[in-house]
Write an enzyme that holds these catalytic residues in place. Structure first.
Site, PDB file in Angstrom:
ATOM      1  N   GLU A   1      55.252  13.738  19.963  1.00  0.00           N
ATOM      2  CA  GLU A   1      55.422  12.742  21.023  1.00  0.00           C
ATOM      3  C   GLU A   1      55.487  11.335  20.460  1.00  0.00           C
ATOM      4  O   GLU A   1      56.291  10.508  20.896  1.00  0.00           O
ATOM      5  CB  GLU A   1      54.281  12.868  22.028  1.00  0.00           C
ATOM      6  CG  GLU A   1      54.367  14.151  22.858  1.00  0.00           C
ATOM      7  CD  GLU A   1      53.126  14.395  23.695  1.00  0.00           C
ATOM      8  OE1 GLU A   1      53.284  14.726  24.883  1.00  0.00           O
ATOM      9  OE2 GLU A   1      52.000  14.260  23.161  1.00  0.00           O
TER      10      GLU A   1
ATOM     11  N   GLY B   1      50.914  15.657  19.952  1.00  0.00           N
ATOM     12  CA  GLY B   1      50.944  14.206  20.013  1.00  0.00           C
ATOM     13  C   GLY B   1      51.726  13.582  18.883  1.00  0.00           C
ATOM     14  O   GLY B   1      52.297  12.500  19.037  1.00  0.00           O
TER      15      GLY B   1
ATOM     16  N   GLU C   1      50.994  22.652  22.842  1.00  0.00           N
ATOM     17  CA  GLU C   1      49.889  22.511  23.791  1.00  0.00           C
ATOM     18  C   GLU C   1      49.665  23.754  24.643  1.00  0.00           C
ATOM     19  O   GLU C   1      48.532  24.046  25.028  1.00  0.00           O
ATOM     20  CB  GLU C   1      50.134  21.303  24.706  1.00  0.00           C
ATOM     21  CG  GLU C   1      49.993  19.951  24.032  1.00  0.00           C
ATOM     22  CD  GLU C   1      51.269  19.475  23.364  1.00  0.00           C
ATOM     23  OE1 GLU C   1      51.326  18.303  22.948  1.00  0.00           O
ATOM     24  OE2 GLU C   1      52.235  20.284  23.248  1.00  0.00           O
TER      25      GLU C   1
ATOM     26  N   ALA D   1      47.127  15.663  18.619  1.00  0.00           N
ATOM     27  CA  ALA D   1      46.026  14.851  19.116  1.00  0.00           C
ATOM     28  C   ALA D   1      44.713  15.442  18.611  1.00  0.00           C
ATOM     29  O   ALA D   1      44.653  16.600  18.190  1.00  0.00           O
ATOM     30  CB  ALA D   1      46.046  14.807  20.634  1.00  0.00           C
TER      31      ALA D   1
END
Length: 289
Positions: free
Chosen positions: A143, A140, A163, A97
């Site tokens: 994911e 991300g 993360e 992200a």
């Protein structure tokens, strides 16, 4: 981890190209700043979305996710498209992200605004979605790949949920989908250490289905999409719903769902055509009815 969403080339297509199949479903003047979109395959029946923020290693900013969702909506409503492929570059599927977009957010911002809620659009697609992953699929990016129905990986692909190294945890399904895909022990290790796994380890753990040379992954993903798209789109959606039910329901409830969907196929013209074609030893001509 990545820069803010700015500086990517804006891509605008003339209406003649839209009518030829690129960006089908968009009005004239539609443009994307962070993704490239077209239809692929010999029959132009595979929707193709390429993340296009090369300088940021395809970091997932809010603008990119919004464009991705728009493209998915378009392909979902396109009767010619039977499957969708999402890919990045050979260097990165998506390196995570966009941290600079998150850096100054508060709890109130996140909770009050349902931060990241719209990131789950891929997982709700009725049509099958295939991730063609090369390079980094981290945070991300991992994911996003796991939201897809099938993952094909390049030989040098890397998967991870780092993360924890940033003082936070996955927020777009990482702890949930990874655990379902690879089991508790490996998922816990990856989430708590931030360590990455290779494409080979990911395949062994069940996260990806096939590995190909980096320059063949996208081609093979499109080929898989074409194979799926040749089947009844209606029945494919039922099959996808049934498989997904295995992750949400108990075995007993999952079997009930499967039976209901199986019975439902007998209300379709495509089930009748498929079985008749088999008996008559010919190729089925599905009409998605």
């Amino acid at each position: 981890m990545a820069a803010l969403c700015r500086g990517a080339a804006r891509l605008t297509l003339p209406i003649c190209q839209i009518r030829q199949g690129l960006y089908r479903g968009y009005s004239a003047g539609s443009s994307f700043q962070y993704i490239l979109v077209e239809r692929k395959g010999q029959s132009q029946n595979v929707g193709f979305i390429q993340l296009n923020r090369p300088k940021a290693l395809n970091a997932l900013c809010d603008g990119l996710i919004n464009e991705l969702n728009q493209a998915l909506d378009s392909f979902e409503s396109d009767p010619q498209v039977g499957a969708i492929v999402i890919t990045g570059s050979e260097k990165a599927f998506a390196a995570g992200a966009d941290i600079k977009e998150m850096q100054n957010r508060t709890f109130q911002d996140c909770y009050g605004g349902s931060f990241l809620a719209h990131w789950n659009r891929v997982s709700s697609a009725r049509k099958p979605v295939i991730a063609a992953v090369n390079g980094f699929a981290l945070g991300g990016g991992c994911e996003l790949a796991m939201m897809c129905d099938i993952i094909y990986a390049g030989e040098k692909a890397q998967f991870g949920q780092p993360e924890i190294l940033l003082g936070t945890i996955p927020g777009a399904g990482g702890t949930q989908r990874l655990t379902r895909a690879v089991g508790k022990s490996l998922a816990m290790e990856m989430v708590l250490t931030g360590d990455r796994i290779s494409a080979q380890e990911a395949k062994q753990a069940g996260l990806v289905s096939k590995i190909y040379p980096a320059d063949k992954v996208v081609e093979e993903a499109i080929s898989c999409g074409e194979k799926i798209a040749r089947n009844s789109k209606l029945i494919v959606s039922m099959a996808k719903e049934s498989v997904n039910g295995a992750f949400e329901l108990s075995l007993a409830e999952g079997n009930k769902l499967e039976k209901r969907l199986f019975y439902s196929t007998f209300a379709t013209e495509d089930r009748k055509e498929g079985m008749t074609a088999f008996v008559e030893k010919r190729k089925a001509n599905f009409t998605d009815q």
